[in-house]
Write an enzyme that holds these catalytic residues in place. Structure first.
Site, PDB file in Angstrom:
ATOM      1  N   HIS A  20       0.818  -1.217   0.000  1.00  0.00           N
ATOM      2  CA  HIS A  20       0.000   0.000   0.000  1.00  0.00           C
ATOM      3  C   HIS A  20       0.854   1.270   0.000  1.00  0.00           C
ATOM      4  CE1 HIS A  20       0.369  -0.030   4.541  1.00  0.00           C
ATOM      5  NE2 HIS A  20       0.402   1.273   4.328  1.00  0.00           N
TER       6      HIS A  20
ATOM      7  N   ASP B  31       0.002  -7.522   1.338  1.00  0.00           N
ATOM      8  CA  ASP B  31       0.506  -6.155   1.478  1.00  0.00           C
ATOM      9  C   ASP B  31       2.031  -6.113   1.561  1.00  0.00           C
ATOM     10  OD1 ASP B  31       0.375  -3.416   1.571  1.00  0.00           O
ATOM     11  OD2 ASP B  31      -0.230  -3.290   3.665  1.00  0.00           O
TER      12      ASP B  31
ATOM     13  N   SER C  85       4.623   2.791   7.844  1.00  0.00           N
ATOM     14  CA  SER C  85       4.294   1.611   7.036  1.00  0.00           C
ATOM     15  C   SER C  85       5.486   1.165   6.200  1.00  0.00           C
ATOM     16  CB  SER C  85       3.124   1.912   6.106  1.00  0.00           C
ATOM     17  OG  SER C  85       1.923   2.071   6.811  1.00  0.00           O
TER      18      SER C  85
END
Length: 461
Positions: free
Chosen positions: A110, A140, A214
């Site tokens: 992402h 992911d 992230s």
């Protein structure tokens, strides 16, 4: 307070154990003693080794906004699909160097989705363009490669050895603040059904994780990579003090396939499962209430050849507990095709263990139709998302198998669309869709995934 008292006690005990008289102390011994003391009371030595291996990922890209499909008119004209609206964007995240010689970086999918340009900035200030080696939406995980030399990799740990209560540190670039670290403990393991990814098996931590973290490193007390920081609880759970990381063993397995082939293909063992509940366990005279109950076994699959029957319950895969359907799907869907898995089952004949190979077999879903009394869905049939379908691993939802020739077809819904939401209610299975629409009155909106794009379609109850 307890942690503070424990640290103070440890500090005092270590000082006492290292204490020597001035006459006895030698420079080498003093330096060694202070190194032990620093390692026991500070994460600085460990983080000094890790920080050069954590990078900033800088993104420029374009994304399509969702558009509403206009239903067919009364004159018989076809539904109108508007021209997509494209918007440019800039964003950022973190990444972890895992192979210094080859310049390999693991990050989140992402972080780089819809990117047209990817750059990486190192802790020493160097910036370079990165090549996207491959990405997997379902877990992911994404892999980048950079051409620079003199890199530092973060060594791999073993996420299967983590325990609740183990100390960890999250390292990344939250809000663009590069080289940030936060510390905490492992709060829980094998978290699923959170709603972030298609296949979830998260490590839950209490270390601070914020936007920009992230793709960053979750490391143990020795500085070994045990996870990839992915999400904060504030996004879905609306709470603080909870964050989630992908176990490094899962990320590594997916990354290895991405490096080899550029994609991650998913196979099957041959089961269709559901959550084991108390009533089912009673009917089968089982002493367990957790597991993935086998609803059906697909023909010509490893499960069928091994003689697995409907009603058997999967309780573990590869030595890890399976608590329900989501655990089963996550374990198999993060295992490359061709790899063998040990599967523990419980049934009327007791417990047994099978070794099954994840196989590249196309399986067709059973059609499910609306229950009697549900209005406005004549001709519609839905199926489960199964391996072999082009959208499997990209989204969760209900696959459209048939739309008939009435109002559903005229709405713009098509065969092989995936319904992911009804208004704001998430849809993961055909039953979710039927349960939600059964309570609707008047118009409602479907969110639909089609060929990598999101559309909105209106229906009337």
């Amino acid at each position: 307070m307890i942690r503070q008292m424990h640290s103070s006690f440890l500090f005092a005990a270590l000082v006492a154990s290292l204490a020597v008289s001035p006459a006895e102390a030698k420079p080498a011994e003093q330096k060694k003693a202070m190194t032990k003391l620093e390692a026991a009371t500070s994460l600085a030595p460990m983080l000094a080794r890790v920080l050069p291996g954590v990078v900033s990922v800088l993104i420029e890209g374009q994304r399509n906004k969702p558009v509403t499909i206009e239903a067919a008119g009364s004159s018989g004209s076809a539904p109108i699909v508007p021209t997509p609206v494209v918007e440019p964007f800039q964003s950022g995240g973190s990444g972890v160097i895992v192979d210094a010689a080859k310049g390999i970086i693991i990050t989140n999918q992402h972080v780089i989705v819809d990117a047209t340009s990817i750059h990486v900035q190192l802790s020493d200030g160097r910036v370079t363009e990165a090549k996207l080696v491959g990405a997997d939406v379902g877990t992911d995980v994404a892999v980048l490669q950079i051409p620079l030399k003199g890199l530092t990799a973060v060594p791999f740990g073993d996420s299967d050895r983590l325990r609740i209560g183990d100390f960890i540190a999250a390292v990344g670039n939250p809000f663009g603040l590069e080289g940030s670290a936060s510390q905490g403990i492992v709060s829980a393991l094998m978290r699923s059904d959170i709603g972030y990814e298609v296949f979830e098996d998260f490590i839950q931590i209490d270390a601070a994780v914020n936007p920009g973290n992230s793709g960053g490193a979750l490391v143990d007390i020795e500085g070994r990579l045990v996870g990839i920081n992915t999400a904060t609880g504030a996004q879905k759970l609306r709470t603080q003090g909870i964050a989630f990381a992908i176990p490094v063993n899962m990320a590594r397995a997916v990354a290895d396939e991405l490096i080899k082939t550029g994609t991650f293909r998913r196979g099957v063992l041959g089961f269709l499962t559901e959550n084991l509940n108390f009533e089912m366990a009673q009917q089968m005279n089982l002493t367990i209430t957790r597991g993935a109950a086998v609803k059906s076994v697909f023909p010509n699959t490893p499960a069928a050849e091994a003689g697995v029957k409907k009603g058997d319950v999967i309780v573990a895969i590869a030595g890890k507990p399976v608590r329900g359907h989501s655990d089963y799907v996550a374990r198999v869907s993060s295992t490359p095709i061709g790899q063998k898995l040990k599967v523990e089952l419980v049934g009327t004949g007791g417990k047994r263990e099978l070794t099954l190979t994840v196989s590249d077999v196309m399986v067709s879903p059973m059609a499910e139709v609306p229950p009697m009394g549900v209005k406005g869905l004549d001709g519609l049939s839905l199926g489960a998302m199964l391996p072999g379908f082009k959208s499997f691993g990209f989204v969760q939802g209900a696959r459209v198998l048939n739309v008939g020739d009435g109002v559903v077809a005229s709405s713009g819904l098509k065969v092989d669309d995936v319904i992911t939401k009804v208004d704001m209610s998430i849809v993961r299975t055909p039953q979710d869709f039927f349960d939600t629409t059964n309570a609707k009155m008047g118009r409602y909106r479907l969110e639909v995934f089609r060929d990598g794009r999101t559309f909105w379609i209106w229906l009337t109850a």
